[in-house]
Design a protein around this motif. Structure first.
Motif, PDB file in Angstrom:
ATOM      1  N   PRO A 344       2.549   4.047  14.643  1.00 23.34           N
ATOM      2  CA  PRO A 344       2.843   5.285  13.909  1.00 23.34           C
ATOM      3  C   PRO A 344       1.713   5.606  12.929  1.00 23.34           C
ATOM      4  CG  PRO A 344       4.776   3.859  13.970  1.00 23.34           C
ATOM      5  CD  PRO A 344       3.643   3.048  14.502  1.00 23.34           C
ATOM      6  N   PRO A 345       1.081   6.775  13.042  1.00 28.91           N
ATOM      7  CA  PRO A 345      -0.072   7.107  12.182  1.00 28.91           C
ATOM      8  C   PRO A 345       0.217   6.982  10.689  1.00 28.91           C
ATOM      9  CG  PRO A 345       0.140   8.699  13.960  1.00 28.91           C
ATOM     10  CD  PRO A 345       1.376   7.848  14.011  1.00 28.91           C
ATOM     11  N   LYS A 346       1.419   7.376  10.272  1.00 28.49           N
ATOM     12  CA  LYS A 346       1.751   7.337   8.846  1.00 28.49           C
ATOM     13  C   LYS A 346       1.752   5.905   8.293  1.00 28.49           C
ATOM     14  CE  LYS A 346       2.538  11.696   7.699  1.00 28.49           C
ATOM     15  NZ  LYS A 346       3.852  12.229   7.342  1.00 28.49           N
ATOM     16  N   LEU A 347       1.963   4.940   9.181  1.00 33.80           N
ATOM     17  CA  LEU A 347       2.012   3.546   8.753  1.00 33.80           C
ATOM     18  C   LEU A 347       0.649   3.045   8.277  1.00 33.80           C
ATOM     19  CD1 LEU A 347       4.119   1.292   8.504  1.00 33.80           C
ATOM     20  CD2 LEU A 347       3.547   0.584  10.847  1.00 33.80           C
ATOM     21  N   ARG A 348      -0.392   3.754   8.606  1.00 35.16           N
ATOM     22  CA  ARG A 348      -1.749   3.356   8.205  1.00 35.16           C
ATOM     23  C   ARG A 348      -2.128   3.917   6.825  1.00 35.16           C
ATOM     24  NH1 ARG A 348      -4.247   0.929  12.439  1.00 35.16           N
ATOM     25  NH2 ARG A 348      -3.643   1.513  14.563  1.00 35.16           N
ATOM     26  N   ILE A 349      -1.260   4.713   6.239  1.00 38.79           N
ATOM     27  CA  ILE A 349      -1.575   5.338   4.947  1.00 38.79           C
ATOM     28  C   ILE A 349      -1.175   4.412   3.797  1.00 38.79           C
ATOM     29  CG2 ILE A 349      -1.157   7.313   3.441  1.00 38.79           C
ATOM     30  CD1 ILE A 349      -0.474   8.944   5.929  1.00 38.79           C
ATOM     31  N   PRO A 350      -2.149   3.941   3.006  1.00 44.20           N
ATOM     32  CA  PRO A 350      -1.819   3.052   1.886  1.00 44.20           C
ATOM     33  C   PRO A 350      -0.835   3.694   0.918  1.00 44.20           C
ATOM     34  CG  PRO A 350      -4.186   3.042   2.287  1.00 44.20           C
ATOM     35  CD  PRO A 350      -3.600   4.146   3.133  1.00 44.20           C
ATOM     36  N   PHE A 351       0.130   2.904   0.481  1.00 45.62           N
ATOM     37  CA  PHE A 351       1.115   3.280  -0.536  1.00 45.62           C
ATOM     38  C   PHE A 351       2.030   4.434  -0.128  1.00 45.62           C
ATOM     39  CE2 PHE A 351      -2.246   1.096  -2.871  1.00 45.62           C
ATOM     40  CZ  PHE A 351      -1.504   0.153  -3.556  1.00 45.62           C
ATOM     41  N   ILE A 352       2.086   4.747   1.165  1.00 47.38           N
ATOM     42  CA  ILE A 352       3.035   5.770   1.601  1.00 47.38           C
ATOM     43  C   ILE A 352       4.471   5.248   1.450  1.00 47.38           C
ATOM     44  CG2 ILE A 352       3.027   5.072   4.048  1.00 47.38           C
ATOM     45  CD1 ILE A 352       3.286   8.083   4.721  1.00 47.38           C
ATOM     46  N   LEU A 353       4.629   3.939   1.581  1.00 48.01           N
ATOM     47  CA  LEU A 353       5.940   3.311   1.400  1.00 48.01           C
ATOM     48  C   LEU A 353       6.014   2.828  -0.047  1.00 48.01           C
ATOM     49  CD1 LEU A 353       8.393   2.741   3.221  1.00 48.01           C
ATOM     50  CD2 LEU A 353       7.496   0.438   3.584  1.00 48.01           C
ATOM     51  N   ARG A 354       6.815   3.510  -0.850  1.00 47.17           N
ATOM     52  CA  ARG A 354       6.903   3.193  -2.267  1.00 47.17           C
ATOM     53  C   ARG A 354       8.022   2.182  -2.535  1.00 47.17           C
ATOM     54  NH1 ARG A 354       2.303   4.863  -4.235  1.00 47.17           N
ATOM     55  NH2 ARG A 354       3.226   4.822  -6.317  1.00 47.17           N
ATOM     56  N   THR A 355       7.959   1.576  -3.704  1.00 46.36           N
ATOM     57  CA  THR A 355       8.951   0.551  -4.003  1.00 46.36           C
ATOM     58  C   THR A 355      10.354   1.131  -4.117  1.00 46.36           C
ATOM     59  OG1 THR A 355       7.314  -0.868  -5.049  1.00 46.36           O
ATOM     60  CG2 THR A 355       9.600  -1.249  -5.651  1.00 46.36           C
ATOM     61  N   TYR A 356      10.477   2.384  -4.557  1.00 43.62           N
ATOM     62  CA  TYR A 356      11.833   2.944  -4.619  1.00 43.62           C
ATOM     63  C   TYR A 356      12.414   3.134  -3.221  1.00 43.62           C
ATOM     64  CZ  TYR A 356       9.389   7.510  -4.209  1.00 43.62           C
ATOM     65  OH  TYR A 356       8.598   8.559  -3.818  1.00 43.62           O
ATOM     66  N   HIS A 357      11.552   3.298  -2.203  1.00 46.68           N
ATOM     67  CA  HIS A 357      12.043   3.309  -0.819  1.00 46.68           C
ATOM     68  C   HIS A 357      12.575   1.933  -0.438  1.00 46.68           C
ATOM     69  CE1 HIS A 357       8.763   6.603  -0.290  1.00 46.68           C
ATOM     70  NE2 HIS A 357       9.917   7.159  -0.565  1.00 46.68           N
TER      71      HIS A 357
END
Length: 496
Positions: A344-357
């Motif tokens: 998944p392309p979005k998985l390569r974006i640093p910090f796209i997954l935040r701790t509140y997620h």
């Protein structure tokens, strides 16, 4: 013969189809096995058995001693704050606070009523800082801040007006690295976040703010220059005199504690006003070979803006936990086709997954982990996930949060050990309280419960009964006002 050939061909096709199905299942099984292996290896590397936590605490203790012995003697800065008069609970009157540490700042007016009434009233206002002032000149920034503060003061109710000749007093929370020279002065070491005002580096921030006060005739004295961690100690001490330390575990992390003056060799014989003072540890920079670091932590550090620094912070604070999970998921996607044939392309974006997620997914109690599935879809655009995939994601959240919480507890245990509050001495009944603040501790229930249970495990049942953990909110605001009160030039002067 033709018919036989047709029959044989059909049989062969069926055999090939079966073989393909078997091969696909074996391949899928192999990939799933690889994904499970990645998670297992990560879990083992993040392990925090009690023996390792004790080693971390001991290493923290050693670094604390070295940091108190000399400047630059340790990774821990162990900054002397000159806060040698913590709130007693008797403070009364109206005090102001200025909280500057990001793209916004807050002004606060706090009415204190002593032990009987506590914080009687609190008024505050948030102001956005124009971007050009964050990279301009120091006088432009502080002139802007002073003007907004003066406007806030002008709304002060008549009942709070001071008698002639008496100055208003301010607690100034300045959340950037500062080398303090007194309770109300300190030189900026460097800017962080989005600030870069070159003419301010090395200068006294209180002196610059006071110049801006003078320009507009704002009769106000900065009584205390503090950071938010020291404010956390003050906020908690106002209502509980057993508080010995304050810890923030939020986007970043830090700790401050009350130290005996005689235990600070680098004070070079200067005699403080009292027998104790607060030490700002800057513990986010703690590093030890005993910390359970993984390849993902090392990669995150190498790609950060400050490689080799703030190692402790990078494995326990809210800024980084989400990205550690992302990095593990990315490896699983690349090496085990965890999310299908393509990454998944979005998985390569640093910090796209935040701790509140991470918090929301970790707390998902639905039978099908629907919340986890929705988060993966909304954030990473992964449209289809099975239940067992979602369980893996939750497992990763748990691994990362548990490691962070248990290491936080080890750090707290190290502080208690340094000041001799980790064991029960014969006949001693002195209770010790550690005040905690920050989004992870406040909003991440699993993180909080893990931290508290781990600290109890480290202390043992008997000692744990004498150690309390309590939440202390808004040290950067109310705590700063309280420190202005406890360091007021009017101490002992009757209220008008």
């Amino acid at each position: 013969m033709g018919k036989v050939a047709v029959v044989c061909t059909a049989a062969a096709c069926a055999a090939v189809a079966v073989a393909l199905v078997v091969r696909h299942r074996m391949r899928s099984s192999g990939k799933w096995g690889r994904a499970v292996a990645i998670v297992k290896e990560f879990e083992e590397q993040c392990g925090t058995p009690i023996g390792k936590l004790r080693q971390v605490a001991d290493a923290m203790n050693v670094e604390m001693h070295e940091g108190l012995a000399s400047e630059g003697g340790s990774k821990l800065k162990m900054l002397i704050t000159y806060v040698d008069n913590l709130p007693s609970g008797d403070e009364k009157g109206v005090f102001y606070a200025l909280d500057l540490g990001g793209t916004n700042f807050r002004t606060l007016r706090v009415h204190l009523g002593g032990k009987e009434k506590g914080v009687v009233n609190l008024e505050s206002e948030k102001v956005s800082i124009p971007p050009h002032l964050m990279t301009g000149s120091s006088h432009e920034l502080f002139d802007f801040v002073a003007a907004k503060l003066a406007k806030f003061v002008s709304s002060e109710p008549e009942e709070f007006h001071l008698p002639p000749g008496r100055q208003r007093e301010l607690g100034f929370t300045f959340s950037f690295p500062v080398r303090q020279t007194s309770i109300a002065s300190g030189n900026l070491i460097k800017w962080t976040k989005s600030f870069n005002i070159e003419d301010m580096v090395g200068e006294d921030v209180v002196g610059e703010l006071t110049k801006s006060f003078d320009k507009i005739g704002l009769d106000m004295r900065v009584a205390a220059l503090v950071n938010d961690t020291v404010g956390t100690v003050a906020r908690a001490r106002f209502s509980n005199q057993d508080v010995v330390a304050g810890v923030i575990v939020g986007t970043g992390t830090n700790a401050a504690y009350v130290e005996s003056a005689h235990a600070i060799p680098k004070w070079h014989g200067l005699r403080p006003k009292s027998r104790e003072t607060v030490i700002n540890m800057e513990w986010g920079d703690f590093h030890s070979s005993h910390l359970p670091l993984t390849e993902y932590d090392q990669a995150l550090d190498a790609e950060s803006l400050n490689p080799g620094e703030q190692i402790f912070e990078k494995i326990i604070s809210g800024m980084y936990l989400g990205d550690i999970v992302r990095r593990v998921l990315l490896k699983m996607a690349e090496e085990a086709d965890f999310f299908g044939d393509t990454v998944p392309p979005k998985l390569r974006i640093p910090f796209i997954l935040r701790t509140y997620h991470i918090v929301v997914m970790h707390h998902d109690t639905s039978s099908d982990l629907k919340v986890v599935g929705n988060k993966l879809k909304d954030i990473l655009e992964i449209n289809s996930t099975s239940l067992k995939m979602r369980k893996i994601v939750v497992q990763l959240c748990d691994i990362v949060a548990t490691r962070g919480a248990r290491l936080s507890a080890a750090g707290i245990f190290g502080i208690l050990k340094k000041i001799g509050r980790d064991t029960i001495k014969a006949g001693e009944k002195q209770k010790s309280v550690v005040a905690l603040d920050g989004g992870l501790f406040e909003g991440y229930k699993k993180f909080r419960s893990s931290l508290e249970s781990t600290l109890k495990e480290l202390l043992g049942d008997e000692a744990a009964e004498m150690i309390g953990i309590e939440q202390s909110n808004d040290g950067s605001g109310i705590g700063a006002a309280l420190l202005a009160a406890s360091h007021s030039q009017y101490l002992g002067v009757p209220e008008s």
